[in-house]
Design a protein around this motif. Structure first.
Motif, short mmCIF file in Angstrom:
data_model
loop_
_atom_site.label_atom_id
_atom_site.label_comp_id
_atom_site.label_asym_id
_atom_site.label_seq_id
_atom_site.Cartn_x
_atom_site.Cartn_y
_atom_site.Cartn_z
N LEU A 385 14.39 -0.19 -5.56
CA LEU A 385 12.84 0.59 -5.97
C LEU A 385 12.90 0.16 -3.75
O LEU A 385 13.06 -1.28 -3.42
N TYR A 386 11.72 1.21 -3.23
CA TYR A 386 11.43 0.86 -2.28
C TYR A 386 9.69 1.10 -2.32
O TYR A 386 9.63 2.82 -2.64
N LEU A 387 8.93 0.50 -1.19
CA LEU A 387 7.32 1.11 -1.35
C LEU A 387 7.17 1.22 0.00
O LEU A 387 7.86 0.97 1.40
N THR A 388 6.44 2.31 0.55
CA THR A 388 6.10 2.58 1.81
C THR A 388 4.20 2.26 2.03
O THR A 388 3.48 2.30 0.42
N ARG A 389 3.74 1.59 2.30
CA ARG A 389 2.29 1.82 2.96
C ARG A 389 1.67 2.55 3.21
O ARG A 389 0.63 2.61 4.69
N ASP A 390 2.12 3.39 4.67
CA ASP A 390 1.76 4.22 5.87
C ASP A 390 2.39 5.33 5.72
O ASP A 390 2.96 5.42 6.39
N GLY A 391 2.11 5.77 4.49
CA GLY A 391 2.85 7.29 3.93
C GLY A 391 4.63 7.76 4.36
O GLY A 391 4.45 8.60 4.60
N GLY A 392 4.67 6.78 4.11
CA GLY A 392 6.35 7.04 4.73
C GLY A 392 7.09 6.94 5.41
O GLY A 392 8.40 6.51 5.86
#
Length: 401
Positions: A385-392
């Motif tokens: 699992l990966y998260l983005t906080r800046d729109g990808g």
């Protein structure tokens, strides 16, 4: 095998590795010893799964811990965009689906206590999972065991029940805190397949604002699968909409607003999705028409939509052709005209991809997740699992243990 037996077995392998380390074959076998010892001593590792964010800062992460179904699930909460996670109490019952609307309003589709029951029950909690009660659905609404999907968005929970025997769908919905469920009429989505006990159904539902989009297919061993067809619910009223795909392959949908929808799918009509050429489509009129943004990957390669923050901000997963790093994420901020590779992680040792390489979702234009899937020798598999906080544009791996 008991935990004690597993300890003995693992430490036995350690001795074998130490004594026979000169063998060329032994080091390969010994690569897994550390993992086996860890599992023997502290239990199986935590595998992150579903993610829900209700803002750029606050979200929940659910994952599996052990091999005893959803009763072994663990739940974590973040208030800083996923940089730090704190454990919270997960539902203590078996469920097919579990969704969070906000810190207080949680929902679950769970199996009834009655042995052999063929229907699911919708339950809710309005105190963050401390207490649960069953939702009394209106009228003659039924939730068949293998034809139900639920989705929460924009302050509304919606549950769609799809009957593969009749090809009809029905939806119940309520504001998340009002306990006021209403039901739509039944809507004929696909041609009925007859009363065949071997019918299978596959469908997906997404929603934004007052609009829900449905894509579904039914199949039987005798007649095969129908093509995927689309339907939508706007302000409680069903209608059809034309999917830009003609094949039997599963489309990926991302709802952006009540009138904006993105879809990736294979438009060729070939049965094997790996033979086709997956394209990306965007609609700005609730699905009446679509703009083809072109192929995501060369013919014969399975690419898929991960999420859409806006119609201009899109993320897709594509195959790279590299055995060591087979899946990459690419991000566009100009509606698909140009793409930048933003993630290309190495695959776990001895694993590769098979079928759809990834899934994901955006919760705000900035915040979303991608889950990359890998397979090894059966029954081994792993999701990362990966998260983005800046729109990808950047991605952080979620690893709690």
């Amino acid at each position: 095998m008991s935990r004690a037996q597993l300890r003995v077995k693992s430490w036995g392998k350690v001795l074998a590795c130490a004594v026979l380390g000169v063998s060329l074959a032994v080091p390969v076998a010994c690569d897994t010893v550390r993992d086996e010892i860890s599992e023997a001593l502290v239990g199986p590792p935590f595998e992150p799964g579903a993610v829900t964010f209700v803002s750029d800062a606050e979200g929940w992460l659910r994952g599996a811990q052990g091999y005893c179904g959803t009763k072994c699930d663990r739940l974590f909460h973040t208030v800083d965009g996923g940089r730090n996670w704190e454990p919270v109490t997960a539902p203590a019952f078996d469920y097919e689906w579990f969704g969070i609307a906000d810190a207080r309003n949680w929902f679950a589709l769970r199996w009834p206590d009655t042995y052999g029951a063929q229907e699911l029950e919708l339950w809710w909690s309005h105190d963050g999972g401390s207490h649960w009660s069953r939702v009394r659905l209106p009228g003659d609404v039924e939730l068949p065991a293998f034809g139900v999907r639920a989705v929460i968005a924009d302050g509304t929970v919606r549950v769609v029940a799809f009957d593969g025997r009749t090809g009809e769908a029905r939806m119940v919905s309520s504001p998340v805190g009002a306990d006021d469920f209403t039901a739509t009429p039944r809507f004929p989505v696909v041609e009925g397949r007859g009363r065949d006990s071997s019918i299978t159904v596959d469908f997906t539902v997404v929603q934004a604002g007052s609009t829900s989009w449905f894509a579904g297919v039914v199949s039987t061993p005798a007649r095969g699968a129908s093509k995927w067809v689309g339907a939508r619910v706007v302000d409680g009223r069903w209608s059809s909409f034309p999917l830009p795909c003609v094949s039997v392959n599963r489309p990926e949908l991302a709802a952006i607003s009540a009138t904006e929808l993105a879809i990736s799918c294979d438009p060729t009509g070939e049965v094997d999705s790996r033979q086709g050429e997956h394209h990306l489509y965007v609609s700005t009129d609730a699905g009446d028409t679509f703009t083809d943004l072109g192929a995501l990957a060369p013919r014969g390669k399975y690419a898929t939509l991960i999420g859409a923050g806006t119609t201009g901000d899109l993320v897709v997963a594509v195959p790279t052709g590299e055995p060591g790093a087979p899946t990459a994420l690419r991000t566009s901020h100009d509606g698909g005209r140009t793409w930048a590779q933003t993630l290309n992680p190495p695959a776990p040792k001895g694993m590769s991809v098979s079928g759809a390489p990834a899934q994901g979702e955006f919760f705000t234009p900035a915040t979303g997740y991608a889950r990359l899937s890998y397979v090894g020798e059966a029954p081994d598999g792993m999701d990362i699992l990966y998260l983005t906080r800046d729109g990808g544009d950047t991605w952080d791996r979620v690893a709690l243990d």
